[in-house]
Scaffold this active site. Structure first.
Site, PDB file in Angstrom:
ATOM      1  CG  HIS A  74      21.169  61.400   1.399  1.00  0.00           C
ATOM      2  ND1 HIS A  74      21.917  61.855   2.472  1.00  0.00           N
ATOM      3  CD2 HIS A  74      21.935  60.447   0.798  1.00  0.00           C
ATOM      4  CE1 HIS A  74      23.062  61.206   2.521  1.00  0.00           C
ATOM      5  NE2 HIS A  74      23.113  60.354   1.518  1.00  0.00           N
ATOM      6  CG  ASP A  76      20.264  62.345   5.997  1.00  0.00           C
ATOM      7  OD1 ASP A  76      20.044  62.296   4.770  1.00  0.00           O
ATOM      8  OD2 ASP A  76      20.298  61.328   6.713  1.00  0.00           O
ATOM      9  CG  ASP A 113      27.467  59.827   2.182  1.00  0.00           C
ATOM     10  OD1 ASP A 113      26.423  59.970   1.534  1.00  0.00           O
ATOM     11  OD2 ASP A 113      27.640  58.886   2.988  1.00  0.00           O
ATOM     12  CD  GLU A 143      21.162  57.449   2.547  1.00  0.00           C
ATOM     13  OE1 GLU A 143      21.509  56.422   1.945  1.00  0.00           O
ATOM     14  OE2 GLU A 143      21.910  58.019   3.379  1.00  0.00           O
ATOM     15  CD  GLU A 144      24.257  58.767   5.283  1.00  0.00           C
ATOM     16  OE1 GLU A 144      24.266  57.540   5.548  1.00  0.00           O
ATOM     17  OE2 GLU A 144      24.969  59.274   4.401  1.00  0.00           O
ATOM     18  CG  ASP A 167      24.232  58.643  -1.570  1.00  0.00           C
ATOM     19  OD1 ASP A 167      25.211  59.288  -1.180  1.00  0.00           O
ATOM     20  OD2 ASP A 167      23.534  57.946  -0.807  1.00  0.00           O
ATOM     21  CG  HIS A 455      28.896  56.562   6.991  1.00  0.00           C
ATOM     22  ND1 HIS A 455      28.020  55.494   6.988  1.00  0.00           N
ATOM     23  CD2 HIS A 455      28.414  57.426   6.063  1.00  0.00           C
ATOM     24  CE1 HIS A 455      27.066  55.711   6.099  1.00  0.00           C
ATOM     25  NE2 HIS A 455      27.288  56.877   5.518  1.00  0.00           N
TER      26      HIS A 455
END
Length: 483
Positions: A74, A76, A113, A143-144, A167, A455
């Site tokens: 992904h 983003d 990530d 995705e996030e 991922d 994150h």
């Protein structure tokens, strides 16, 4: 700096990715850059209406009859920065640096990530020495922030039979299952009243927490700034006639919040006792979280006066509802030892004019686990006179013990590193569950390097694990059998 690391092609791409802002829903610049790169290589490129990007590369010489494979990542990244760092993720580049075996970013999330996965896919597309059959590389968006790209994936676009998701975030693990998810938002209507003369205003700030990924780190039971501040306010109002003017915390539903703050007002004569109670609450929090969040802080400082605050009824309902919202691990799996089955994260509290929204993200390996928490949030909303809004409900990725793709990756891991990989189910949302819904025939696995602190601004990726990830990925592509 990163380009001196190995494999150099992969790290060179990651360094370039760091220079292109790409938070969720703002992936266009990165997607355009990848599109230009692919077209200069005469690769077939297509894009769907959501913004997902698909690049096709012919098989290596002699591998035309090998089963077609889809590589997937992904585009983003999660935009999180420390409070003392001014960083605009829409235009400022990420500033990576090397610290021993780790690559980190200066004061922000790194974007490993899933930037490392994106870089690995680009390296495969551009490295003529990598052997593979017919290849598709799928780059998804959003995705996030809700898996919008995966939700929008149309049937009959992909042709591959095996999908390798990049991922995963632990070297030595092969993932073959993941949790589903659900966003649960409680909206509280706020009624305000003017404050009487003489009220003194204070800012309660809770911070110093580790934060982290609401799936991968939830089992560590780190402090959630939103939950802890609401709990503290609920207790303080039992002893003081405080009035809340504003309450905010966290920035993303899928990140464990590290900071939260409230503006409160008290009548004259309460100052010394109130500050002392806040100091006592801070000490209790330090004791409770000394092992998981040793830097936790709760501060109470005077701030400019405000003109209005919540009415007593509104505040009572609000604090009761926010304090009752479930948070953290709800149930461990009895089918898979050591894996969280169901959890929820109170990721965002935001006051905007006459509404406060509390956004939680629910994860569960089972549909019933999500359904149960759906009912819990609906009940909390009813009891606290809020409105419950649910969105983005998706099922998990059920493990397939007969997966041929998993067996190939396992064999290559054993051959390369002399030991078996761990076959895992992850308590995080991989897009594989949604891919399986649209393409039920897909045989899928997920692999990746070791990424810690995803994150959060503590995000870091292990340099040595990236090299092993690359070796495993390219060896797997070369080992895919004929159709």
């Amino acid at each position: 700096m990163l380009t001196r690391l190995q494999p150099s092609r992969l790290w060179n791409f990651f360094a370039q990715i760091c220079q292109i802002p790409h938070p969720s829903k703002q992936e266009a610049a990165l997607r355009d850059w990848i599109t230009d790169l692919a077209m200069t290589r005469d690769l077939a490129v297509s894009q769907d209406s959501k913004g997902n990007l698909l690049i096709r590369k012919p098989a290596s010489a002699g591998m035309e009859q090998v089963q077609p494979v889809i590589l997937q990542a992904h585009l983003d990244m999660v935009p999180q920065a420390n409070a003392d760092r001014a960083h605009d993720f829409s235009c400022d580049p990420i500033q990576p640096y090397i610290e021993g075996d780790w690559v980190r970013a200066k004061g922000t999330t790194l974007g490993a990530d899933n930037g490392i996965g994106v870089a690995a896919c680009l390296a495969v597309l551009t490295d003529p020495t990598v052997k593979h059959g017919p290849l598709e590389v799928l780059f998804t968006v959003d995705e996030e922030a809700g898996m919008g790209g995966a939700f929008a994936l149309q049937p009959d676009w992909l042709e591959g039979k095996i999908l390798i998701n990049t991922d995963a975030e632990q070297d030595g693990d092969i993932y073959m299952g993941c949790a589903g998810g659900l966003e649960a938002r409680l909206d509280f209507t706020l009624d305000f009243a003017a404050l009487p003369e003489g009220y003194q205003t204070y800012r309660l700030q809770l911070g110093g927490l580790q934060g982290g990924h609401s799936g991968l780190d939830i089992h560590e039971e780190r402090g959630n700034a939103n939950q802890l501040l609401c709990r503290t306010l609920f207790r303080l109002q039992q002893h003081f006639p405080l009035k809340i003017s504003a309450l905010n915390g966290g920035t993303l539903r899928n990140a464990i919040p590290r900071e939260a703050c409230a503006v409160v007002a008290l009548p004259p004569g309460q100052q010394a006792e109130f500050i002392a109670s806040c100091h006592a609450a801070a000490e209790l929090l330090r004791q409770e979280y000394q092992h998981t969040d040793p830097a936790i802080q709760l501060t109470c400082t005077p701030c400019p006066p405000v003109e209005q605050a919540l009415t007593d009824t509104t505040q009572s309902n609000l604090l009761a509802g926010l304090t009752a919202i479930p948070n953290g691990v709800i149930r461990m799996s009895h089918a898979i030892t050591g894996v969280v089955e169901t959890s929820t994260n109170l990721g965002v509290i935001r006051t905007e004019e006459k509404q406060l929204s509390a956004v939680s993200f629910v994860r569960s390996l089972t549909d019933e686990g999500r359904a149960h928490l759906h009912s819990v949030f609906a009940a909390v909303a009813a009891l606290s006179h809020a409105e419950a809004v649910f969105s983005g409900d998706y099922s998990g990725w059920a493990p397939d013990p007969d997966s041929a793709a998993m067996q190939i990756v396992q064999q290559q891991h054993q051959r390369l590193f002399g030991q078996q990989a761990n076959i895992m189910v992850i308590h995080a949302g991989l897009e594989c569950g949604l891919f399986k819904k649209t393409y039920p025939h897909l045989d899928m696995v997920s692999i990746g390097p070791t990424i810690k602190g995803a994150h959060s601004p503590d995000e870091r990726v292990s340099v040595s694990s990236v090299e092993r990830f690359w070796q495993l990925l390219t060896a797997t592509l070369a080992a895919i059998p004929q159709q």
